[in-house]
Design an enzyme around this catalytic site. Structure first.
Site: not given
Ligand code: ASP
Length: 352
Positions: A217, A245, A247-248, A268-269, A271
């Site tokens: 991300t 799917r 994510g956030d 980022t993380g 999600g």
């Molecule tokens: N947050 C992103 C997701 O869950 C992935 C990421 O930040 O690396 O899609």
């Protein structure tokens, strides 16, 4: 006999005084520097120093520097925070190093599905897209959704139809291919198969995947000379994601949030945790309603709320005074920042 005075000299005096005052104000305005600031991230996760070659280190840092300085140049020229973050994110999207645009991770079915969102701190206008496959720079389409549609979040083929009507070129999904992400998909699938024994479902197996498959991300947050905050995030999501799917990253309040009265955040993380805990808006709410600094609010949410429940990741935050904070609870987070009071900073590991 009545004495008659001419008004001309009095008027002249008034004009002289007011023009002096005007010149003084203009001078003071020039001296009172309006703060500007930008921070970017290129994903958080298990970034092991030992597995990072010197060449990689140099190349990643150079790209982060290029992106943050491109965004800062927009702010320095008097440009808007929305333009600054879009410019910085485009640099990261066009690089194969980060999980967004070129370099996006692969889905379980060996495709790429991209998500992005953007928010304007002036009026909380927002735009987002999810699960698109043929848009080179997803953040640009998210911005178009914000400015040229009556919606906030468009998904899949509908979002691409909207893009076509707005003059975007649709590109081949293979544009996003990179050998290193394909490698990651293959190893993720092997791990999934190994973990999927007995009663374990695909979901449970995916939950058990190491965090490097769930991270990447890119994002940016900025404050411009006019006092406006903006935030944006763009991603390929998680390696081996399936069943559409999302994510956030395209979820306003989870992966992205901006409000001039508090702060701008891009996350980022992992999600699913960021959605469940409304991470980005929770940080700004703590700033607005509890009068906390962005450092305190960010640390609370990343370290005290997310870490104990296994929610890995990080955020970048900027406030209306130009303060910057970039907390994360993983081994590293690709990040960079620059402001009117701080030279370019680039970091990858915790101790950078
Ligand atoms: N947050 C992103 C997701 O869950 C992935 C990421 O930040 O690396 O899609």
């Amino acid at each position: 006999m009545k004495q008659r005075y001419s008004l001309v000299p009095i008027l002249g005096l008034c004009l002289t005084i007011s023009s002096h005052a005007y010149a003084k104000n203009a001078e003071e305005n020039k001296l009172a520097v309006k703060p500007i600031a930008i921070a970017i991230h290129g994903g958080a996760g298990t970034i092991e120093k030992s597995r990072f070659s010197k060449e990689q280190d140099v190349a990643y840092r150079a790209k982060l520097k290029e992106a943050v300085e491109a965004g800062y140049a927009v702010l320095e020229a008097g440009g808007e925070s929305l333009d600054a973050i879009t410019t910085a994110i485009n640099v990261l999207e066009d690089s194969p190093f980060f999980n967004a645009g070129k370099g996006a991770v692969y889905t379980y079915d060996e495709e790429h599905e991209l998500d992005a969102s953007i928010m304007d701190g002036r009026d909380r206008q927002a735009g987002a897209i999810a699960g698109v496959k043929h848009i080179k720079n997803p953040i640009n389409l998210a911005r178009k959704v914000m400015t040229d549609s009556v919606h906030v979040l468009l998904s899949g083929e509908g979002a691409e139809d909207f893009a076509k009507r707005q003059g975007f070129d649709l590109i081949d999904n293979h544009y996003f291919d990179t050998p290193h992400r394909l490698e990651a998909l293959k190893s993720a699938k092997q791990k999934l198969e190994a973990k999927k024994s007995g009663t374990k479902s695909y979901q449970a197996a995916h939950q058990a995947l190491p965090s490097q498959y769930k991270m990447g991300t890119v994002g940016a947050v900025a404050l411009d000379q006019h006092g406006n905050l903006a935030a944006g995030t763009s991603t390929g999501g998680m390696t081996a994601k399936r069943f559409g799917r999302i994510g956030d990253s395209p979820v306003i309040g989870a992966g992205t949030f901006a409000d001039n009265r508090s702060c701008a955040v891009s996350a980022t993380g992992h999600g699913e945790y960021f959605i469940r805990y409304s991470v980005a808006s929770d940080i700004c709410a703590r700033v607005q309603y509890q009068n906390k600094s962005i450092t305190q609010a960010g640390n609370e949410v990343i370290h005290d709320v997310l870490a104990p429940i296994g929610g890995t990741g990080g955020v970048i935050i900027v406030d209306a005074k130009g303060n910057i904070s970039m907390p994360f609870n993983t081994k590293g987070m690709y990040r960079a920042s620059k402001s009117s009071t701080q030279n370019t900073y680039v970091g990858i590991f915790k101790k950078d």
